[in-house]
Design an enzyme around this catalytic site. Structure first.
Site, PDB file in Angstrom:
ATOM      1  N   HIS A 281       0.710  -1.163   0.096  1.00 33.95           N
ATOM      2  CA  HIS A 281       0.014   0.129  -0.089  1.00 33.95           C
ATOM      3  C   HIS A 281       0.831   1.213   0.102  1.00 33.95           C
ATOM      4  O   HIS A 281       0.817   2.282  -0.661  1.00 33.95           O
ATOM      5  CB  HIS A 281      -0.868  -0.094   1.318  1.00 33.95           C
ATOM      6  CG  HIS A 281      -1.503   1.072   1.526  1.00 33.95           C
ATOM      7  ND1 HIS A 281      -3.061   1.449   1.357  1.00 33.95           N
ATOM      8  CD2 HIS A 281      -1.155   2.487   1.925  1.00 33.95           C
ATOM      9  CE1 HIS A 281      -3.356   2.674   1.576  1.00 33.95           C
ATOM     10  NE2 HIS A 281      -2.238   3.233   2.024  1.00 33.95           N
ATOM     11  N   GLU A 282       1.939   1.263   0.800  1.00 37.88           N
ATOM     12  CA  GLU A 282       2.582   2.355   0.886  1.00 37.88           C
ATOM     13  C   GLU A 282       3.561   2.542  -0.284  1.00 37.88           C
ATOM     14  O   GLU A 282       3.792   3.615  -0.930  1.00 37.88           O
ATOM     15  CB  GLU A 282       3.763   2.286   2.139  1.00 37.88           C
ATOM     16  CG  GLU A 282       2.902   2.189   3.625  1.00 37.88           C
ATOM     17  CD  GLU A 282       1.909   3.420   3.656  1.00 37.88           C
ATOM     18  OE1 GLU A 282       2.110   4.599   3.103  1.00 37.88           O
ATOM     19  OE2 GLU A 282       1.067   3.393   4.461  1.00 37.88           O
TER      20      GLU A 282
ATOM     21  N   HIS B 290       1.677   4.189  -3.008  1.00 38.38           N
ATOM     22  CA  HIS B 290       1.321   5.719  -2.691  1.00 38.38           C
ATOM     23  C   HIS B 290       2.346   6.341  -3.579  1.00 38.38           C
ATOM     24  O   HIS B 290       2.195   7.581  -4.086  1.00 38.38           O
ATOM     25  CB  HIS B 290       1.481   6.241  -1.432  1.00 38.38           C
ATOM     26  CG  HIS B 290       0.269   6.229  -0.702  1.00 38.38           C
ATOM     27  ND1 HIS B 290      -0.820   6.582  -1.005  1.00 38.38           N
ATOM     28  CD2 HIS B 290      -0.005   5.766   0.429  1.00 38.38           C
ATOM     29  CE1 HIS B 290      -1.771   6.522  -0.103  1.00 38.38           C
ATOM     30  NE2 HIS B 290      -1.310   5.727   0.914  1.00 38.38           N
TER      31      HIS B 290
ATOM     32  N   GLU C  46      -5.940   6.876  -1.281  1.00 36.41           N
ATOM     33  CA  GLU C  46      -5.725   5.996  -0.421  1.00 36.41           C
ATOM     34  C   GLU C  46      -6.377   4.734  -0.988  1.00 36.41           C
ATOM     35  O   GLU C  46      -6.088   3.652  -0.767  1.00 36.41           O
ATOM     36  CB  GLU C  46      -6.423   6.257   0.900  1.00 36.41           C
ATOM     37  CG  GLU C  46      -5.678   7.263   1.655  1.00 36.41           C
ATOM     38  CD  GLU C  46      -4.403   6.820   2.029  1.00 36.41           C
ATOM     39  OE1 GLU C  46      -4.124   5.680   2.115  1.00 36.41           O
ATOM     40  OE2 GLU C  46      -3.783   7.796   2.464  1.00 36.41           O
TER      41      GLU C  46
ATOM     42  N   ASP D  25      -4.734   1.193  -1.660  1.00 42.50           N
ATOM     43  CA  ASP D  25      -5.160  -0.132  -1.170  1.00 42.50           C
ATOM     44  C   ASP D  25      -5.313  -0.958  -2.320  1.00 42.50           C
ATOM     45  O   ASP D  25      -4.855  -2.321  -2.160  1.00 42.50           O
ATOM     46  CB  ASP D  25      -6.699   0.166  -0.715  1.00 42.50           C
ATOM     47  CG  ASP D  25      -6.832   0.524   0.665  1.00 42.50           C
ATOM     48  OD1 ASP D  25      -5.628   0.472   1.473  1.00 42.50           O
ATOM     49  OD2 ASP D  25      -7.614   0.818   1.376  1.00 42.50           O
TER      50      ASP D  25
END
Length: 644
Positions: free
Chosen positions: A492-493, A496, A552, A556
């Site tokens: 997930h990070e 980003h 986000e 995800d």
């Protein structure tokens, strides 16, 4: 999913109808929200355990039963003791606040305020604008100046809209709370009510000119450099140029304005005519801001508005509130202690290896991507190759904390006096960083924080020790469970770096377009599909804002699909375990007020929807659980959103 299933059902739904509810059914039936919290769940449970562990350790240290490992922790403990001494805090009452309030009360004009404004900001007193120092978004090796707008009293400018019913109700609660706080500070009720009324009028005058949460979520609109003379010309009533020169001890050539609309209206909002309203706003914000450092009456009263927003039923218990104050002030000191004692070098290396593995999987997926051109794919891989990794805890403590030396009660020190001293040290350090090299390795989150983040200006991903435990990660869990937990969080990070905001920045964190025109257009289409997938989903009596939550949601989706591929590469793969742990980590029970607040201001979608909607985008979910058309969890193939 189109149904709002946030209310409790009498029958447990099946995995095929509501995956989140089915997986978490037993927990949802028995979990209770603590009276002093707005929510409980997977993340919150870990927070509670860490708080309990650290508070027990620090109690033993104060009793001499555990060794205090360093001077910085000793200074933290001394500050913690001042925060926990409610007998002394109650004896002092409003007295520690009097000197600060006098600085506001004695103001006679904007010119008078101007004469003390640099000192005012260094003291941490409130202002209806913000000057900050951070990495230049187009040259992230060097720190530069930023100017931004203040926070409003209401959670978001949309609460001031005529059709927002919550706004007036919250303002009434806020007014009642502030009247009590002014009374505790020695004001007559009539005087307090006049000040509060003027403060709210001033706050409302700011609202048309500041960004909403949705507007703020778009990083592309943050970078608006103005040369210094242009910026300072925004105000004819305050000498912004003189103020900034005093703060940074130099003359800038430009300043990055994150909200140019706000500064274009600066003269309209802040002038000699509006000064009485501004002064009242300053008084309200000063009392509100420092009340948590005073007596129990102040502390309890100052939380009324926050509890109305969150739905919490009562204030945090005294000792825990003292711990939160102290650990917040010394967050990196506490985090480093936690990381060394409860995480350690071995686990740090193990998770670091897992992060590099996830990056490798991600790199392979980018290389094999079927909708990006070769040129953009290669640039994306370059960005991944330069991605910084921070796991567990920092290698060394920020030198700033060596300057935090608590003046103890025996030395005549008070909680508020020490706080103001630490604020000044922090503010001076902040402005001293202007034109200095950016510290890319600086941690902006304590190792004791149950969270993780990606920093677009630095192109780094950070995973504090606190989140690196079950159910997110454990050596005792099957690999598929770990990939459905921490693996998805890690990816997930990483994602980003390639969401609608992160994709604007290159491998050095600079705001720089590295996409071809065709690829950029196609990415925007896919981002819009994600917006559409979440927009309008009913939750807690309201609807999800797809634009607010898009970054986000993209992260995800990318994180889950990447973690799924990694799990499938293991010899012991079990996709039912993978998806089950994904739903488990998002289990949450929250007060309705808190759910509605988050829908208005949070860039994350509600936890239940993060769990359910994202798995509907993955073909493997449907085959693993034999989900077919007619089932509640079914989503037609053509509606499934795939980006990374």
């Amino acid at each position: 999913m189109t149904q709002d299933k946030t209310t409790t059902n009498t029958a447990t739904p099946t995995l095929k109808d509501d995956f989140y509810e089915a997986i978490n059914a037993d927990w949802l039936k028995t979990a209770t929200i603590p009276a002093d919290k707005p929510a409980t769940g997977g993340f919150q449970d870990l927070v509670d355990e860490i708080d309990k562990t650290l508070m027990a350790d620090f109690k033993q240290m104060n009793a001499g039963q555990l060794t205090v490992p360093n001077e910085q922790l000793a200074s933290f403990l001394a500050y913690y003791r001042l925060a926990a001494d409610f007998t002394k805090r109650d004896q002092d009452g409003a007295a520690p606040l009097k000197t600060i309030l006098a600085q506001v009360t004695n103001l006679t004009s904007l010119k008078d305020w101007q004469n003390n404004l640099a000192e005012w900001i260094l003291s941490g007193l409130p202002t209806p604008f913000d000057i900050d120092v951070d990495a230049d978004m187009k040259n992230t090796k060097i720190n530069t100046l930023f100017a931004s707008a203040p926070n409003l009293i209401l959670p978001d400018k949309t609460y001031y809209a005529k059709d927002n019913q919550a706004g007036p109700q919250l303002l009434q609660v806020f007014s009642q709370m502030m009247t009590k706080l002014f009374t505790l500070a020695g004001y007559q009720t009539a005087d307090a009510e006049k000040i509060i009324s003027e403060a709210l009028a001033f706050d409302k005058s700011l609202a048309p000119h500041v960004k909403s949460a949705e507007e703020s979520a778009d990083y592309s609109k943050m970078y608006n450099p103005q040369d210094f003379s242009t910026f300072t010309a925004n105000s004819h009533s305050l000498d912004l140029g003189s103020l900034i020169k005093q703060l940074v001890k130099g003359t800038p050539t430009q300043i990055i304005v994150t909200e140019p609309k706000f500064y274009a209206a600066f003269d309209e909002m802040i002038n000699d005519t509006t000064f009485p309203l501004l002064k009242s706003w300053l008084l309200v914000q000063t009392i509100r801001g420092f009340s948590s450092y005073l007596s129990e009456d102040f502390r309890q009263t100052a939380g009324i508005y926050g509890r109305a927003l969150s739905g919490s039923k009562e204030a945090t218990k005294q000792q825990k509130s003292a711990y939160y104050l102290a650990s917040g002030q010394f967050d990196q000191v506490v985090g480093l202690y936690y990381g060394h004692k409860y995480f350690g070098a071995t686990a740090k290396q193990d998770v670091h290896d897992m992060v590099t593995k996830m990056i490798s999987v991600y790199k392979q997926r980018l290389t094999n991507n079927n909708w990006l051109s070769k040129a953009t794919r290669e640039k994306a891989v370059v960005k991944l190759n330069n991605l910084g990794i921070q796991v567990g805890y920092p290698d060394q403590l920020d030198p700033l904390y060596k300057l935090f030396k608590t003046k103890t009660a025996a030395q005549g020190g008070t909680l508020l006096e020490n706080t103001l001293n630490f604020v000044r040290i922090s503010q001076q350090d902040r402005f001293a960083k202007w034109q200095q090299p950016v510290d890319r390795d600086k941690w902006e989150m304590s190792a004791a924080t149950v969270n993780a983040y990606y920093h677009p200006f630095r192109n780094i991903i950070v995973f504090p020790a606190a989140i690196l435990q079950a159910p997110f990660y454990s050596l005792d869990q099957p690999s598929s469970a770990n990939y459905g937990g921490i693996g998805a969080v890690i990816a997930h990070e990483i994602s980003h770096a390639f969401d609608n905001n992160g994709a604007l920045f290159d491998e050095f964190g600079n705001l720089h377009n590295w996409w071809t025109k065709a690829d950029s257009a196609q990415f925007k289409e896919k981002a819009q599909a994600m917006i559409t997938e979440f927009a309008g989903l009913p939750f807690a009596g309201q609807q999800v804002n797809g634009k607010l939550t898009v970054s986000e949601n993209i992260a995800d989706a990318g994180g889950l699909s990447c973690a799924l591929e990694a799990a499938k590469g293991e010899s012991d793969v079990d996709l039912s375990v993978f998806f089950t742990n994904w739903a488990t980590i998002w289990r949450t029970k929250a007060q309705p007020e808190y759910q509605q607040l988050l829908l208005a201001i949070d860039v994350h979608a509600p936890a239940k929807l993060r769990a359910n909607v994202q798995i509907q985008n993955l073909d493997d979910f449907f085959t693993t659980f034999d989900v077919k058309q007619g089932d509640g969890m079914y989503l037609a193939t053509e509606k499934r959103v795939h980006i990374w």
